[in-house]
Scaffold this active site. Structure first.
Site, PDB file in Angstrom:
ATOM      1  N   ASP A  31       0.716  -0.691  -0.032  1.00 30.19           N
ATOM      2  CA  ASP A  31       0.425  -0.013   0.053  1.00 30.19           C
ATOM      3  C   ASP A  31       0.700   1.319   0.374  1.00 30.19           C
ATOM      4  OD1 ASP A  31      -3.716   0.287   0.933  1.00 30.19           O
ATOM      5  OD2 ASP A  31      -1.678   1.966   1.395  1.00 30.19           O
ATOM      6  N   ILE A  32       0.334   2.546  -0.843  1.00 32.44           N
ATOM      7  CA  ILE A  32       1.378   3.333  -0.752  1.00 32.44           C
ATOM      8  C   ILE A  32       1.441   4.001   0.752  1.00 32.44           C
ATOM      9  CG2 ILE A  32      -0.031   4.702  -1.265  1.00 32.44           C
ATOM     10  CD1 ILE A  32       1.705   5.926  -3.913  1.00 32.44           C
ATOM     11  N   ASN A  88     -13.155  -3.774   1.281  1.00 37.17           N
ATOM     12  CA  ASN A  88     -13.677  -2.521   2.034  1.00 37.17           C
ATOM     13  C   ASN A  88     -14.998  -2.530   0.335  1.00 37.17           C
ATOM     14  OD1 ASN A  88     -13.001  -1.834   4.255  1.00 37.17           O
ATOM     15  ND2 ASN A  88     -11.200  -0.686   3.197  1.00 37.17           N
ATOM     16  N   HIS A 101      -9.638  -5.618  -4.123  1.00 39.23           N
ATOM     17  CA  HIS A 101      -8.722  -5.696  -2.953  1.00 39.23           C
ATOM     18  C   HIS A 101      -8.390  -5.735  -2.137  1.00 39.23           C
ATOM     19  CE1 HIS A 101      -9.726  -1.388  -3.033  1.00 39.23           C
ATOM     20  NE2 HIS A 101      -9.173  -1.262  -1.651  1.00 39.23           N
ATOM     21  N   HIS A 103      -6.605  -5.783   1.389  1.00 39.77           N
ATOM     22  CA  HIS A 103      -5.723  -5.241   2.172  1.00 39.77           C
ATOM     23  C   HIS A 103      -4.801  -6.800   3.297  1.00 39.77           C
ATOM     24  CE1 HIS A 103      -6.510  -0.768   1.746  1.00 39.77           C
ATOM     25  NE2 HIS A 103      -7.926  -1.096   1.485  1.00 39.77           N
TER      26      HIS A 103
HETATM   27  P1  5GP Z   1      -9.956   1.565   0.025  1.00 39.09           P
HETATM   28  O1  5GP Z   1      -9.953   2.386   0.909  1.00 39.09           O
HETATM   29  O2  5GP Z   1     -10.793   1.582  -1.532  1.00 39.09           O
HETATM   30  O3  5GP Z   1      -9.820  -0.435   0.791  1.00 39.09           O
HETATM   31  O4  5GP Z   1      -7.973   1.346  -0.450  1.00 39.09           O
HETATM   32  C1  5GP Z   1      -7.470   1.187  -1.183  1.00 39.09           C
HETATM   33  C2  5GP Z   1      -5.986   1.399  -0.782  1.00 39.09           C
HETATM   34  O5  5GP Z   1      -5.580   1.329  -1.675  1.00 39.09           O
HETATM   35  C3  5GP Z   1      -6.029   2.618   0.417  1.00 39.09           C
HETATM   36  O6  5GP Z   1      -4.898   2.116   1.587  1.00 39.09           O
HETATM   37  C4  5GP Z   1      -4.604   3.609  -0.427  1.00 39.09           C
HETATM   38  O7  5GP Z   1      -3.558   3.571   0.408  1.00 39.09           O
HETATM   39  C5  5GP Z   1      -4.084   2.779  -1.369  1.00 39.09           C
HETATM   40  N1  5GP Z   1      -3.558   3.367  -3.068  1.00 39.09           N
HETATM   41  C6  5GP Z   1      -4.323   4.227  -3.475  1.00 39.09           C
HETATM   42  N2  5GP Z   1      -3.539   4.866  -4.513  1.00 39.09           N
HETATM   43  C7  5GP Z   1      -2.205   3.771  -4.704  1.00 39.09           C
HETATM   44  C8  5GP Z   1      -0.603   3.409  -5.047  1.00 39.09           C
HETATM   45  O8  5GP Z   1      -1.033   4.059  -6.118  1.00 39.09           O
HETATM   46  N3  5GP Z   1      -0.138   2.482  -5.308  1.00 39.09           N
HETATM   47  C9  5GP Z   1      -0.572   2.426  -4.022  1.00 39.09           C
HETATM   48  N4  5GP Z   1       0.191   0.963  -3.853  1.00 39.09           N
HETATM   49  N5  5GP Z   1      -1.360   2.165  -3.377  1.00 39.09           N
HETATM   50  C10 5GP Z   1      -3.049   2.866  -3.516  1.00 39.09           C
END
Ligand code: 5GP
Length: 116
Positions: A31-32, A88, A101, A103
């Site tokens: 995760d970024i 999520n 995705h 986590h």
């Molecule tokens: P969500 O809230 O949709 O379950 O999680 C999305 C996740 O994707 C977040 O934890 C966010 O930090 C991660 N994320 C968003 N953009 C990028 C990216 O460009 N690269 C990576 N490696 N992670 C990302």
């Protein structure tokens, strides 16, 4: 038809992001903005926007996401200490990227399951 997100570009390596795992069904990368010491995303290569869009045809892919999570948890050295897997869905679920995705979170004590 769902809109592609940044994850499709990462999967195709059009945006260079180190991959921890990739096969014909799933891709994993860090995760970024990690929320915990070990924060990995496991993503189906096929664009599926939300868990609501999953079909029975995706069952192999969804199962692969779990077996890859298990493998990566071992590689991270967090399999015995423990970890959490989260997917999520939509706004109340906290979904930000509309390409499903999982986590993989660990490397420290995670505390209660939910903070609302
Ligand atoms: P969500 O809230 O949709 O379950 O999680 C999305 C996740 O994707 C977040 O934890 C966010 O930090 C991660 N994320 C968003 N953009 C990028 C990216 O460009 N690269 C990576 N490696 N992670 C990302």
């Amino acid at each position: 038809m769902s809109e592609e997100t940044i994850f499709s570009k990462i999967i195709r390596q059009e945006i260079p992001t180190p991959l921890l795992y990739q096969d014909e069904l799933v891709t994993a990368f860090r995760d970024i903005s990690p929320r915990v010491d070990s924060h990995i995303l496991i993503v189906p290569n096929k664009l599926i926007a939300t868990i609501n869009d999953v079909t029975s045809e995706d069952e192999l892919t969804l199962g692969r996401m779990i077996t890859v999570a298990k493998k990566l948890a071992k590689e991270e050295g967090i399999d015995e200490s423990g970890y959490r897997l989260i997917i999520n869905c939509n706004s109340d679920g906290g979904q930000e990227v509309y390409h499903i995705h999982m986590h993989l979170l660990g490397g420290q004590h995670l505390g209660p399951m939910l903070s609302c």
